[in-house]
Motif scaffolding. Structure first.
Motif, PDB file in Angstrom:
ATOM      1  N   ALA A  96       0.829  -1.207   0.000  1.00  0.00           N
ATOM      2  CA  ALA A  96       0.000   0.000   0.000  1.00  0.00           C
ATOM      3  C   ALA A  96       0.861   1.253   0.000  1.00  0.00           C
ATOM      4  CB  ALA A  96      -0.931  -0.002   1.210  1.00  0.00           C
ATOM      5  N   VAL A  97       1.990   1.233   0.718  1.00  0.00           N
ATOM      6  CA  VAL A  97       2.906   2.371   0.718  1.00  0.00           C
ATOM      7  C   VAL A  97       3.400   2.644  -0.697  1.00  0.00           C
ATOM      8  CG1 VAL A  97       5.149   3.214   1.507  1.00  0.00           C
ATOM      9  CG2 VAL A  97       3.652   2.029   3.098  1.00  0.00           C
ATOM     10  N   THR A  98       3.791   1.592  -1.401  1.00  0.00           N
ATOM     11  CA  THR A  98       4.304   1.753  -2.764  1.00  0.00           C
ATOM     12  C   THR A  98       3.248   2.355  -3.676  1.00  0.00           C
ATOM     13  OG1 THR A  98       5.801  -0.123  -2.495  1.00  0.00           O
ATOM     14  CG2 THR A  98       5.275   0.522  -4.741  1.00  0.00           C
ATOM     15  N   PHE A  99       2.020   1.839  -3.587  1.00  0.00           N
ATOM     16  CA  PHE A  99       0.950   2.363  -4.428  1.00  0.00           C
ATOM     17  C   PHE A  99       0.688   3.837  -4.117  1.00  0.00           C
ATOM     18  CE2 PHE A  99      -3.586   3.460  -4.571  1.00  0.00           C
ATOM     19  CZ  PHE A  99      -3.786   3.418  -5.940  1.00  0.00           C
ATOM     20  N   LEU A 100       0.559   4.170  -2.826  1.00  0.00           N
ATOM     21  CA  LEU A 100       0.252   5.547  -2.452  1.00  0.00           C
ATOM     22  C   LEU A 100       1.375   6.498  -2.825  1.00  0.00           C
ATOM     23  CD1 LEU A 100      -1.499   5.248   1.016  1.00  0.00           C
ATOM     24  CD2 LEU A 100      -2.488   6.042  -1.124  1.00  0.00           C
ATOM     25  N   LEU A 101       2.609   6.030  -2.725  1.00  0.00           N
ATOM     26  CA  LEU A 101       3.742   6.873  -3.086  1.00  0.00           C
ATOM     27  C   LEU A 101       3.641   7.291  -4.546  1.00  0.00           C
ATOM     28  CD1 LEU A 101       6.576   8.096  -2.771  1.00  0.00           C
ATOM     29  CD2 LEU A 101       7.525   5.828  -3.179  1.00  0.00           C
ATOM     30  N   GLN A 102       3.451   6.320  -5.435  1.00  0.00           N
ATOM     31  CA  GLN A 102       3.374   6.644  -6.853  1.00  0.00           C
ATOM     32  C   GLN A 102       2.106   7.411  -7.178  1.00  0.00           C
ATOM     33  OE1 GLN A 102       6.092   6.031  -8.126  1.00  0.00           O
ATOM     34  NE2 GLN A 102       5.820   6.490 -10.292  1.00  0.00           N
ATOM     35  N   PHE A 103       1.008   7.059  -6.517  1.00  0.00           N
ATOM     36  CA  PHE A 103      -0.253   7.785  -6.690  1.00  0.00           C
ATOM     37  C   PHE A 103      -0.065   9.258  -6.353  1.00  0.00           C
ATOM     38  CE2 PHE A 103      -4.079   9.591  -4.895  1.00  0.00           C
ATOM     39  CZ  PHE A 103      -5.078   9.235  -5.782  1.00  0.00           C
ATOM     40  N   ALA A 104       0.623   9.523  -5.238  1.00  0.00           N
ATOM     41  CA  ALA A 104       0.793  10.905  -4.780  1.00  0.00           C
ATOM     42  C   ALA A 104       1.749  11.690  -5.663  1.00  0.00           C
ATOM     43  CB  ALA A 104       1.298  10.909  -3.342  1.00  0.00           C
ATOM     44  N   ILE A 105       2.742  11.017  -6.230  1.00  0.00           N
ATOM     45  CA  ILE A 105       3.704  11.708  -7.086  1.00  0.00           C
ATOM     46  C   ILE A 105       3.102  11.986  -8.459  1.00  0.00           C
ATOM     47  CG2 ILE A 105       5.897  11.460  -8.309  1.00  0.00           C
ATOM     48  CD1 ILE A 105       6.967   9.947  -5.929  1.00  0.00           C
ATOM     49  N   ILE A 106       2.455  10.976  -9.054  1.00  0.00           N
ATOM     50  CA  ILE A 106       1.954  11.098 -10.414  1.00  0.00           C
ATOM     51  C   ILE A 106       0.605  11.816 -10.469  1.00  0.00           C
ATOM     52  CG2 ILE A 106       1.237   9.791 -12.460  1.00  0.00           C
ATOM     53  CD1 ILE A 106       4.202   9.723 -11.960  1.00  0.00           C
ATOM     54  N   GLY A 107      -0.249  11.625  -9.429  1.00  0.00           N
ATOM     55  CA  GLY A 107      -1.593  12.194  -9.445  1.00  0.00           C
ATOM     56  C   GLY A 107      -1.651  13.684  -9.759  1.00  0.00           C
ATOM     57  N   PRO A 108      -0.862  14.520  -9.073  1.00  0.00           N
ATOM     58  CA  PRO A 108      -0.945  15.963  -9.344  1.00  0.00           C
ATOM     59  C   PRO A 108      -0.210  16.409 -10.617  1.00  0.00           C
ATOM     60  CG  PRO A 108      -0.134  15.485  -7.100  1.00  0.00           C
ATOM     61  CD  PRO A 108      -0.047  14.227  -7.887  1.00  0.00           C
ATOM     62  N   MET A 109       0.579  15.547 -11.243  1.00  0.00           N
ATOM     63  CA  MET A 109       1.435  15.983 -12.342  1.00  0.00           C
ATOM     64  C   MET A 109       0.656  16.605 -13.506  1.00  0.00           C
ATOM     65  SD  MET A 109       4.576  15.670 -11.491  1.00  0.00           S
ATOM     66  CE  MET A 109       5.581  15.598 -12.962  1.00  0.00           C
ATOM     67  N   PRO A 110      -0.435  15.975 -14.004  1.00  0.00           N
ATOM     68  CA  PRO A 110      -1.162  16.618 -15.105  1.00  0.00           C
ATOM     69  C   PRO A 110      -1.787  17.955 -14.720  1.00  0.00           C
ATOM     70  CG  PRO A 110      -1.775  14.288 -14.910  1.00  0.00           C
ATOM     71  CD  PRO A 110      -1.009  14.650 -13.674  1.00  0.00           C
ATOM     72  N   LEU A 111      -2.019  18.156 -13.423  1.00  0.00           N
ATOM     73  CA  LEU A 111      -2.648  19.383 -12.941  1.00  0.00           C
ATOM     74  C   LEU A 111      -1.631  20.470 -12.621  1.00  0.00           C
ATOM     75  CD1 LEU A 111      -4.991  17.577 -10.392  1.00  0.00           C
ATOM     76  CD2 LEU A 111      -5.573  18.221 -12.728  1.00  0.00           C
ATOM     77  N   VAL A 122      -7.590   9.510 -10.997  1.00  0.00           N
ATOM     78  CA  VAL A 122      -8.237   9.898  -9.741  1.00  0.00           C
ATOM     79  C   VAL A 122      -7.914  11.349  -9.395  1.00  0.00           C
ATOM     80  CG1 VAL A 122      -8.383   9.404  -7.271  1.00  0.00           C
ATOM     81  CG2 VAL A 122      -8.240   7.527  -8.908  1.00  0.00           C
ATOM     82  N   GLY A 123      -6.669  11.762  -9.680  1.00  0.00           N
ATOM     83  CA  GLY A 123      -6.297  13.153  -9.421  1.00  0.00           C
ATOM     84  C   GLY A 123      -7.175  14.126 -10.194  1.00  0.00           C
ATOM     85  N   GLY A 124      -7.437  13.805 -11.467  1.00  0.00           N
ATOM     86  CA  GLY A 124      -8.307  14.663 -12.270  1.00  0.00           C
ATOM     87  C   GLY A 124      -9.736  14.672 -11.739  1.00  0.00           C
ATOM     88  N   PHE A 125     -10.233  13.510 -11.310  1.00  0.00           N
ATOM     89  CA  PHE A 125     -11.586  13.417 -10.763  1.00  0.00           C
ATOM     90  C   PHE A 125     -11.707  14.233  -9.472  1.00  0.00           C
ATOM     91  CE2 PHE A 125     -14.535  11.302  -7.816  1.00  0.00           C
ATOM     92  CZ  PHE A 125     -15.718  11.421  -8.544  1.00  0.00           C
ATOM     93  N   ILE A 126     -10.736  14.071  -8.572  1.00  0.00           N
ATOM     94  CA  ILE A 126     -10.764  14.802  -7.301  1.00  0.00           C
ATOM     95  C   ILE A 126     -10.671  16.305  -7.553  1.00  0.00           C
ATOM     96  CG2 ILE A 126      -9.516  15.221  -5.145  1.00  0.00           C
ATOM     97  CD1 ILE A 126      -8.683  12.283  -5.177  1.00  0.00           C
ATOM     98  N   SER A 127      -9.841  16.678  -8.525  1.00  0.00           N
ATOM     99  CA  SER A 127      -9.684  18.102  -8.842  1.00  0.00           C
ATOM    100  C   SER A 127     -10.996  18.720  -9.305  1.00  0.00           C
ATOM    101  CB  SER A 127      -8.612  18.274  -9.923  1.00  0.00           C
ATOM    102  OG  SER A 127      -8.503  19.618 -10.320  1.00  0.00           O
ATOM    103  N   GLY A 128     -11.764  17.958 -10.120  1.00  0.00           N
ATOM    104  CA  GLY A 128     -13.057  18.467 -10.566  1.00  0.00           C
ATOM    105  C   GLY A 128     -14.061  18.597  -9.432  1.00  0.00           C
ATOM    106  N   TRP A 129     -13.849  17.820  -8.377  1.00  0.00           N
ATOM    107  CA  TRP A 129     -14.771  17.812  -7.236  1.00  0.00           C
ATOM    108  C   TRP A 129     -14.373  18.833  -6.168  1.00  0.00           C
ATOM    109  CZ3 TRP A 129     -14.311  14.050  -2.672  1.00  0.00           C
ATOM    110  CH2 TRP A 129     -15.411  14.172  -1.825  1.00  0.00           C
ATOM    111  N   THR A 130     -13.090  18.894  -5.844  1.00  0.00           N
ATOM    112  CA  THR A 130     -12.628  19.748  -4.742  1.00  0.00           C
ATOM    113  C   THR A 130     -11.708  20.886  -5.187  1.00  0.00           C
ATOM    114  OG1 THR A 130     -10.649  18.414  -4.315  1.00  0.00           O
ATOM    115  CG2 THR A 130     -12.688  17.732  -3.221  1.00  0.00           C
ATOM    116  N   GLY A 131     -11.297  20.881  -6.453  1.00  0.00           N
ATOM    117  CA  GLY A 131     -10.294  21.838  -6.893  1.00  0.00           C
ATOM    118  C   GLY A 131      -8.907  21.223  -6.791  1.00  0.00           C
TER     119      GLY A 131
END
Length: 407
Positions: free
Chosen positions: A222-237, A362-371
């Motif tokens: 789970a740490v590995t998944f969250l690490l990459q999720f957190a690094i890559i998620g905001p990149m397009p934004l 998921v980052g794009g989805f969350i951004s549309g919901w919360t900014g």
């Protein structure tokens, strides 16, 4: 030089080239699709194909990593290392001959299918390195992959202007072939095939079920998944966020890229240092501190008032992120049953690919919901939850077992 140090040096170089080759196409992929040989003209079509082609590698890598892990435990890590290295070298060269988007997509998916250099390298280092130097070795190996991920797009952009698009694939493939040759002649592995063949030949699913019974491993994955999720998620934004903070400027792409890679730069420097420190004070402690530190650094990013503040907090966060993967890899090795090391590292690598796939979506989805700022806050909360989970499964159980032993 001791053999484990030779292995580490060669595989650092291999990790650098593999990750550099996988990310080198980022700056020019859209332009390559517009080149005469491929000839796309519709902007929406180009953007869609670029996203699908880039993601194709990670989709098949996520699916096939556990299979290669099983074969690695049965036939040897070095064999899987060479299979992946030479295979990816050939695929990379073939990309230079592509004449349609379908060719590129198919080759990227084949590349993901045959990939496995990273988990094989980590597994080989984990069994050949002295236990008292494990953290340092894992941190150093990670720094090679991070350096490739950071410098890959930079080198790709420079080479695209200097020599054109297609020669980049030929050059990258040749360097991967060279790295694989070095591994063939220099890397040594102590592997008993007869002993491996005598173990039960579990299927991929049965192997996962057995490993999933170890709660420590599940929290580490789970740490590995969250690490990459957190690094890559905001990149397009990131370009939009930088634009909000800095206004419309001519060099917006430069600042967005600089801010996006800042965490990777400090991560690359911090990983070997924190790995060495974990050998002295314990991987669990470094992992816990790094998770909480990374979680806290998300919060000021969400409330940054300028690009310089955002850049500073990204750099600080990268220092904490540098303590995660080396600690995770060391602990995965400790909690994995003997003979299943490669399976465990392959599942861990699949979690990395899953983070690469899901993070931007998921980052794009969350951004549309919360900014955009909400993406950072939710990532912070996920890291805190993961830190609590890690403490319960690793630290608490170790303390309980230690107390039982004393009784």
């Amino acid at each position: 030089m001791e053999q484990w140090k030779k292995n580490l040096a060669v595989l650092w170089f291999g990790q650098f080239l593999v990750m550099g080759g996988m990310t080198m196409i980022i700056p020019f992929l859209s332009l390559y699709l517009q080149s005469e040989r491929i000839g796309l003209t519709n902007k929406h079509e180009i953007a869609t194909w670029a996203g699908v082609i880039f993601a194709g590698n990670f989709v098949t890598a996520f699916l096939f990593q556990p299979l290669w892990g099983k074969l690695s435990d049965r036939y040897g890590r070095k064999m899987m290392l060479l299979r992946s290295g030479f295979g990816m070298a050939i695929v990379m060269i073939l990309m230079g001959f592509a004449t349609s988007p379908w060719h590129l997509l198919l080759l990227r998916m084949v590349n993901g299918t045959i990939s496995g250099f990273n988990p094989a390298a980590v597994s080989l280092i984990s069994v050949s390195t002295p236990k008292e130097r494990m953290g340092f070795a894992m941190g150093t190996l990670q720094s090679g992959g991070i350096a490739g991920s950071i410098l890959g797009p930079f080198m790709g952009g420079l080479l695209a202007d200097a020599v054109g698009y297609r020669p980049i694939f030929y050059l990258t493939g040749s360097l991967l072939f060279l790295a694989s040759l070095l591994a063939y002649f220099i890397v040594r592995e102590s592997f008993n095939r007869q002993e491996a063949a005598a173990r039960p030949n579990l299927s991929v699913i049965d192997g996962f079920r057995q490993l999933s019974r170890v709660p420590q491993l599940m929290s580490l994955f789970a740490v590995t998944f969250l690490l990459q999720f957190a690094i890559i998620g905001p990149m397009p934004l990131m370009p939009l966020y930088v634009q909000d903070l800095h206004g419309t400027v001519v060099n917006l792409a430069f600042w967005a890229g600089f801010v996006g890679s800042a965490a990777g730069l400090s991560n690359m420097v911090a990983a070997p240092l924190l790995g060495r420190l974990s050998d002295r004070i314990g991987q669990e402690r470094i992992l816990g501190i790094s998770l909480i530190g990374a979680a806290m650094m998300f919060i000021p990013q969400a409330f940054a008032d300028s690009v310089w503040q955002l850049l500073l907090f990204r750099l600080l966060q990268g220092c904490f992120l540098g303590g995660l993967i080396p600690s995770v890899n060391s602990l995965v090795r400790r909690f994995t049953p003997d003979g299943m090391e490669s399976r465990a590292f392959s599942i861990n690598s699949s979690m990395l690919s899953l983070g690469n796939m899901i993070g931007p979506i998921v980052g794009g989805f969350i951004s549309g919901w919360t900014g955009i700022r909400g993406v950072f806050l939710i990532s912070s909360a996920l890291f805190v939850i993961n830190a609590v989970w890690v403490r319960q499964t690793l630290v608490s159980k170790r303390a309980a077992s230690g107390g039982a032993e004393q009784e």
